[in-house]
Design a protein around this motif. Structure first.
Motif, short mmCIF file in Angstrom:
data_model
loop_
_atom_site.label_atom_id
_atom_site.label_comp_id
_atom_site.label_asym_id
_atom_site.label_seq_id
_atom_site.Cartn_x
_atom_site.Cartn_y
_atom_site.Cartn_z
N VAL A 168 21.05 73.72 93.58
CA VAL A 168 20.15 72.82 92.87
C VAL A 168 19.69 73.46 91.57
N ALA A 169 19.29 74.73 91.64
CA ALA A 169 18.82 75.41 90.44
C ALA A 169 19.94 75.60 89.42
N VAL A 170 21.13 75.92 89.92
CA VAL A 170 22.27 76.13 89.01
C VAL A 170 22.64 74.83 88.31
N ALA A 171 22.71 73.73 89.06
CA ALA A 171 23.06 72.46 88.45
C ALA A 171 21.99 71.98 87.48
N ALA A 172 20.71 72.19 87.84
CA ALA A 172 19.62 71.78 86.95
C ALA A 172 19.55 72.63 85.70
N ALA A 173 20.10 73.85 85.75
CA ALA A 173 20.06 74.72 84.58
C ALA A 173 20.95 74.22 83.46
N ALA A 174 21.96 73.39 83.78
CA ALA A 174 22.90 72.92 82.76
C ALA A 174 22.21 72.12 81.65
N PRO A 175 21.48 71.05 81.96
CA PRO A 175 20.81 70.34 80.86
C PRO A 175 19.72 71.15 80.19
N VAL A 176 19.09 72.06 80.93
CA VAL A 176 18.07 72.92 80.32
C VAL A 176 18.70 73.85 79.30
N LEU A 177 19.84 74.44 79.66
CA LEU A 177 20.55 75.30 78.72
C LEU A 177 20.99 74.53 77.48
N LEU A 178 21.46 73.32 77.70
CA LEU A 178 21.92 72.51 76.57
C LEU A 178 20.79 72.19 75.61
N LEU A 179 19.68 71.69 76.15
CA LEU A 179 18.55 71.33 75.29
C LEU A 179 17.93 72.57 74.64
N GLY A 180 17.72 73.61 75.46
CA GLY A 180 17.12 74.82 74.91
C GLY A 180 18.01 75.50 73.89
N GLY A 181 19.32 75.60 74.19
CA GLY A 181 20.24 76.26 73.27
C GLY A 181 20.36 75.54 71.94
N THR A 182 20.52 74.23 71.98
CA THR A 182 20.65 73.50 70.72
C THR A 182 19.36 73.51 69.91
N THR A 183 18.22 73.50 70.60
CA THR A 183 16.94 73.52 69.88
C THR A 183 16.72 74.87 69.21
N VAL A 184 16.93 75.95 69.95
CA VAL A 184 16.70 77.28 69.39
C VAL A 184 17.73 77.59 68.31
N ALA A 185 19.01 77.31 68.60
CA ALA A 185 20.04 77.60 67.61
C ALA A 185 19.88 76.74 66.36
N GLY A 186 19.49 75.46 66.55
CA GLY A 186 19.27 74.61 65.38
C GLY A 186 18.12 75.08 64.52
N ALA A 187 17.09 75.63 65.15
CA ALA A 187 15.95 76.13 64.38
C ALA A 187 16.30 77.36 63.56
N ARG A 188 17.37 78.07 63.94
CA ARG A 188 17.77 79.28 63.22
C ARG A 188 18.68 78.99 62.04
N GLN A 189 19.09 77.74 61.87
CA GLN A 189 20.00 77.40 60.78
C GLN A 189 19.25 77.20 59.46
N PRO A 190 19.98 77.27 58.36
CA PRO A 190 19.35 76.99 57.06
C PRO A 190 18.82 75.57 56.98
N ALA A 191 18.08 75.30 55.94
CA ALA A 191 17.41 74.00 55.81
C ALA A 191 18.39 72.85 55.73
N GLY A 192 19.64 73.10 55.37
CA GLY A 192 20.60 72.01 55.22
C GLY A 192 21.14 71.46 56.53
N TYR A 193 20.89 72.13 57.64
CA TYR A 193 21.44 71.66 58.92
C TYR A 193 20.64 70.47 59.41
#
Length: 243
Positions: free
Chosen positions: A9-34
């Motif tokens: 249950v925890a492993v399956a639930a981690a998938a959408p959390v990783l997706l949302l968290g990863g894209t949010t954090v990585a997107g915040a690290r990009q230059p202003a043009g992203y």
């Protein structure tokens, strides 16, 4: 029906959390043009992205979650588990075929398409092969988890394919490819934890001894009443004989 371990249950639930968290954090690290509405997730892991290791690590962990879920979700049936595993392996393989900074990539597009299609098709992979349940004339057969019943599985697959079609349209002729890709990725990521919870609940209900006792008997805590006697009753008394 085999039990689904609690850690699944925890492993399956981690998938959408990783997706949302990863894209949010990585997107915040990009230059202003992203622009997350216009630009795709793959650009966050490409050679021109800032701190691309964040999204690369998320791809690896996300694919590992799908692979682990496919390994233990026996209630889904072998075809669905195979498609889920293919989707997880293709997600990890994305790091070997990054999207270039300028232009497209046949390798990246092929692997990404395989990943999304496999994750969109796996809910219905066994919908036509799994047994229907007790209503098919087999009262001893466990009830099929709701996530793998034919109407539910086919409806979910149709919705995920519709999201994928929207993404293809935006990539070819639209301006919201990033938004469409995020909606599609979130959709395929949310279904595995729901399927795991469905399988666990059905397994617990089927293997609960209390479910086979009549409701009144469970509450009273007694034994079932004796069955009524069948057969002819006492012979009628001849008329006129004193009692």
């Amino acid at each position: 029906m085999r039990a689904v371990p609690s850690w699944a249950v925890a492993v399956a639930a981690a998938a959408p959390v990783l997706l949302l968290g990863g894209t949010t954090v990585a997107g915040a690290r990009q230059p202003a043009g992203y622009d997350p509405v216009r630009d795709t997730i793959s650009e966050l892991a490409g050679p021109g992205a800032a701190d691309s290791w964040i999204m690369v690590g998320c791809f690896v962990l996300l694919g590992a979650c799908h692979l682990a879920t496919a390994a233990v979700l026996h209630a889904a049936g072998l075809p669905s588990r195979f498609l889920l595993a293919v989707g997880g392996a293709a997600t990890v393989a994305l790091i070997a075929f990054p999207r270039p900074k300028v232009g497209g990539s046949l390798g990246h597009g092929t692997v990404a398409t395989i990943a999304v299609l496999a994750l969109a098709l796996w809910p219905a992979g066994s919908a036509l092969l799994l047994p229907r349940g007790p209503d098919a004339g087999h009262p001893a057969r466990p009830v099929l988890p709701w996530a793998f019943r034919r109407p539910v599985a086919l409806t979910v697959t149709a919705m995920l394919l519709a999201l994928f079609g929207w993404f293809v349209f935006e990539v070819t002729s639209g301006h919201r490819a990033g938004l469409a890709e995020r909606a599609t990725a979130l959709g395929v990521g949310l279904w595995p934890p729901l399927a795991v919870l469905s399988a666990r609940r059905t397994h617990q209900r089927w293997h609960n001894p209390a479910r086979i006792s009549p409701p009144g008997l469970r509450e009273a805590g007694g034994s079932p009443p004796p069955a009524p006697r069948r057969g002819p009753g006492p012979a009628p008394r001849p008329p006129g004989r004193p009692r």
